[in-house]
Design a protein around this motif. Structure first.
Motif, PDB file in Angstrom:
ATOM      1  N   GLU A  96       0.810  -1.218   0.000  1.00 35.38           N
ATOM      2  CA  GLU A  96       0.000   0.000   0.000  1.00 35.38           C
ATOM      3  C   GLU A  96       0.843   1.267   0.000  1.00 35.38           C
ATOM      4  O   GLU A  96       0.486   2.249  -0.642  1.00 35.38           O
ATOM      5  N   THR A  97       1.962   1.273   0.714  1.00 33.81           N
ATOM      6  CA  THR A  97       2.764   2.492   0.785  1.00 33.81           C
ATOM      7  C   THR A  97       3.669   2.660  -0.433  1.00 33.81           C
ATOM      8  O   THR A  97       3.819   3.770  -0.941  1.00 33.81           O
ATOM      9  N   GLU A  98       4.295   1.592  -0.889  1.00 32.71           N
ATOM     10  CA  GLU A  98       5.252   1.706  -1.984  1.00 32.71           C
ATOM     11  C   GLU A  98       4.591   1.805  -3.357  1.00 32.71           C
ATOM     12  O   GLU A  98       5.071   2.523  -4.220  1.00 32.71           O
ATOM     13  N   ALA A  99       3.510   1.056  -3.566  1.00 28.25           N
ATOM     14  CA  ALA A  99       2.901   1.011  -4.899  1.00 28.25           C
ATOM     15  C   ALA A  99       1.481   1.558  -4.942  1.00 28.25           C
ATOM     16  O   ALA A  99       0.880   1.621  -6.013  1.00 28.25           O
ATOM     17  N   LYS A 100       0.928   1.925  -3.776  1.00 30.32           N
ATOM     18  CA  LYS A 100      -0.465   2.381  -3.702  1.00 30.32           C
ATOM     19  C   LYS A 100      -1.390   1.356  -4.359  1.00 30.32           C
ATOM     20  O   LYS A 100      -2.259   1.697  -5.163  1.00 30.32           O
ATOM     21  N   ALA A 101      -1.150   0.096  -4.022  1.00 36.10           N
ATOM     22  CA  ALA A 101      -1.871  -1.005  -4.655  1.00 36.10           C
ATOM     23  C   ALA A 101      -2.419  -1.947  -3.582  1.00 36.10           C
ATOM     24  O   ALA A 101      -2.306  -1.679  -2.384  1.00 36.10           O
ATOM     25  N   HIS A 102      -3.004  -3.047  -4.054  1.00 36.53           N
ATOM     26  CA  HIS A 102      -3.580  -4.056  -3.168  1.00 36.53           C
ATOM     27  C   HIS A 102      -2.972  -5.411  -3.523  1.00 36.53           C
ATOM     28  O   HIS A 102      -2.546  -5.636  -4.650  1.00 36.53           O
ATOM     29  N   ILE A 103      -2.978  -6.308  -2.550  1.00 37.19           N
ATOM     30  CA  ILE A 103      -2.438  -7.651  -2.767  1.00 37.19           C
ATOM     31  C   ILE A 103      -3.483  -8.665  -2.334  1.00 37.19           C
ATOM     32  O   ILE A 103      -4.232  -8.431  -1.376  1.00 37.19           O
ATOM     33  N   PHE A 106       4.972 -25.267   3.967  1.00 44.93           N
ATOM     34  CA  PHE A 106       6.405 -25.223   3.727  1.00 44.93           C
ATOM     35  C   PHE A 106       6.746 -26.038   2.472  1.00 44.93           C
ATOM     36  O   PHE A 106       6.374 -27.192   2.343  1.00 44.93           O
ATOM     37  N   GLY A 107       7.427 -25.414   1.523  1.00 48.48           N
ATOM     38  CA  GLY A 107       7.831 -26.081   0.297  1.00 48.48           C
ATOM     39  C   GLY A 107       6.829 -26.000  -0.836  1.00 48.48           C
ATOM     40  O   GLY A 107       7.109 -26.469  -1.939  1.00 48.48           O
ATOM     41  N   SER A 108       5.655 -25.420  -0.584  1.00 46.39           N
ATOM     42  CA  SER A 108       4.655 -25.322  -1.653  1.00 46.39           C
ATOM     43  C   SER A 108       4.732 -23.957  -2.330  1.00 46.39           C
ATOM     44  O   SER A 108       5.253 -23.001  -1.787  1.00 46.39           O
ATOM     45  N   LEU A 109       4.189 -23.903  -3.537  1.00 47.91           N
ATOM     46  CA  LEU A 109       4.150 -22.640  -4.269  1.00 47.91           C
ATOM     47  C   LEU A 109       2.953 -21.817  -3.808  1.00 47.91           C
ATOM     48  O   LEU A 109       1.853 -22.338  -3.638  1.00 47.91           O
ATOM     49  N   PHE A 110       3.194 -20.547  -3.619  1.00 43.69           N
ATOM     50  CA  PHE A 110       2.141 -19.612  -3.206  1.00 43.69           C
ATOM     51  C   PHE A 110       2.038 -18.531  -4.278  1.00 43.69           C
ATOM     52  O   PHE A 110       3.007 -17.855  -4.576  1.00 43.69           O
ATOM     53  N   GLU A 111       0.852 -18.402  -4.862  1.00 44.03           N
ATOM     54  CA  GLU A 111       0.626 -17.407  -5.910  1.00 44.03           C
ATOM     55  C   GLU A 111      -0.098 -16.207  -5.324  1.00 44.03           C
ATOM     56  O   GLU A 111      -1.033 -16.362  -4.530  1.00 44.03           O
ATOM     57  N   TYR A 112       0.332 -15.031  -5.728  1.00 44.45           N
ATOM     58  CA  TYR A 112      -0.307 -13.806  -5.277  1.00 44.45           C
ATOM     59  C   TYR A 112      -0.403 -12.821  -6.433  1.00 44.45           C
ATOM     60  O   TYR A 112       0.306 -12.926  -7.416  1.00 44.45           O
ATOM     61  N   ARG A 113      -1.318 -11.868  -6.261  1.00 42.87           N
ATOM     62  CA  ARG A 113      -1.555 -10.871  -7.294  1.00 42.87           C
ATOM     63  C   ARG A 113      -1.540  -9.495  -6.655  1.00 42.87           C
ATOM     64  O   ARG A 113      -2.167  -9.266  -5.624  1.00 42.87           O
ATOM     65  N   ILE A 114      -0.797  -8.584  -7.277  1.00 40.46           N
ATOM     66  CA  ILE A 114      -0.765  -7.189  -6.843  1.00 40.46           C
ATOM     67  C   ILE A 114      -1.438  -6.380  -7.951  1.00 40.46           C
ATOM     68  O   ILE A 114      -1.085  -6.515  -9.121  1.00 40.46           O
ATOM     69  N   ALA A 168     -11.922   2.986 -15.853  1.00 42.70           N
ATOM     70  CA  ALA A 168     -10.700   2.761 -15.085  1.00 42.70           C
ATOM     71  C   ALA A 168     -10.104   1.411 -15.478  1.00 42.70           C
ATOM     72  O   ALA A 168     -10.822   0.424 -15.656  1.00 42.70           O
ATOM     73  N   MET A 169      -8.792   1.391 -15.640  1.00 41.77           N
ATOM     74  CA  MET A 169      -8.091   0.157 -15.988  1.00 41.77           C
ATOM     75  C   MET A 169      -7.485  -0.443 -14.730  1.00 41.77           C
ATOM     76  O   MET A 169      -7.064   0.277 -13.831  1.00 41.77           O
ATOM     77  N   GLU A 170      -7.439  -1.749 -14.689  1.00 46.11           N
ATOM     78  CA  GLU A 170      -6.767  -2.435 -13.579  1.00 46.11           C
ATOM     79  C   GLU A 170      -5.449  -2.992 -14.096  1.00 46.11           C
ATOM     80  O   GLU A 170      -5.429  -3.832 -14.987  1.00 46.11           O
ATOM     81  N   ILE A 171      -4.377  -2.517 -13.522  1.00 47.18           N
ATOM     82  CA  ILE A 171      -3.045  -3.006 -13.880  1.00 47.18           C
ATOM     83  C   ILE A 171      -2.643  -3.986 -12.796  1.00 47.18           C
ATOM     84  O   ILE A 171      -2.630  -3.637 -11.609  1.00 47.18           O
ATOM     85  N   SER A 172      -2.333  -5.213 -13.172  1.00 46.41           N
ATOM     86  CA  SER A 172      -2.015  -6.222 -12.166  1.00 46.41           C
ATOM     87  C   SER A 172      -0.803  -7.037 -12.587  1.00 46.41           C
ATOM     88  O   SER A 172      -0.439  -7.088 -13.761  1.00 46.41           O
ATOM     89  N   ILE A 173      -0.215  -7.658 -11.595  1.00 43.21           N
ATOM     90  CA  ILE A 173       0.931  -8.524 -11.816  1.00 43.21           C
ATOM     91  C   ILE A 173       0.747  -9.737 -10.916  1.00 43.21           C
ATOM     92  O   ILE A 173       0.342  -9.609  -9.769  1.00 43.21           O
ATOM     93  N   THR A 174       0.969 -10.918 -11.455  1.00 45.04           N
ATOM     94  CA  THR A 174       0.809 -12.160 -10.703  1.00 45.04           C
ATOM     95  C   THR A 174       2.161 -12.837 -10.587  1.00 45.04           C
ATOM     96  O   THR A 174       2.863 -13.011 -11.587  1.00 45.04           O
TER      97      THR A 174
END
Length: 113
Positions: free
Chosen positions: A60-67, A77-85, A98-104
């Protein structure tokens, strides 16, 4: 006289091109910022095993975004964790909405290099 009228009419197109270029540059800057934050956040998620309040504050502070997590897998432990900002952007010419810019991204829980 005709060349002055032609020059004035061409200025309209030039201004539109500058505004379009500013939209494209703004989108690229936002995407690059999201990518940089995702690297930092990925290390924290891998270290602490999930999305913590510190991770949310960084995003929120660095990118003014949500996760948010992608999928409904529980971090183990040892599993893959996927997240989206993601972040909303209101362009001038590219779109009327409004456009949504996201990165996964995905990280392995417990693997810190």
């Amino acid at each position: 006289m005709a060349y002055k009228l032609g020059f004035i009419l061409s200025l309209v197109f030039i201004v539109e091109l500058f505004v379009l270029a500013s939209d494209i540059i703004s989108i690229q800057i936002i995407y690059t910022n999201l990518d940089a934050v995702s690297v930092v956040v990925g290390q924290s998620i891998s270290k602490y095993g999930g999305i913590t309040q510190d991770v949310i504050n960084i995003v929120e502070t660095e990118a003014k975004a949500h996760i948010e997590p992608v999928g409904d897998n529980t971090p183990m432990f040892g599993s893959l964790f996927e997240y989206r900002i993601y972040r909303d952007f209101n362009p001038y010419i590219v779109s009327t909405k409004a456009m949504e810019i996201s990165i996964t991204r995905s990280v392995m829980i417990g693997y810190i290099s």
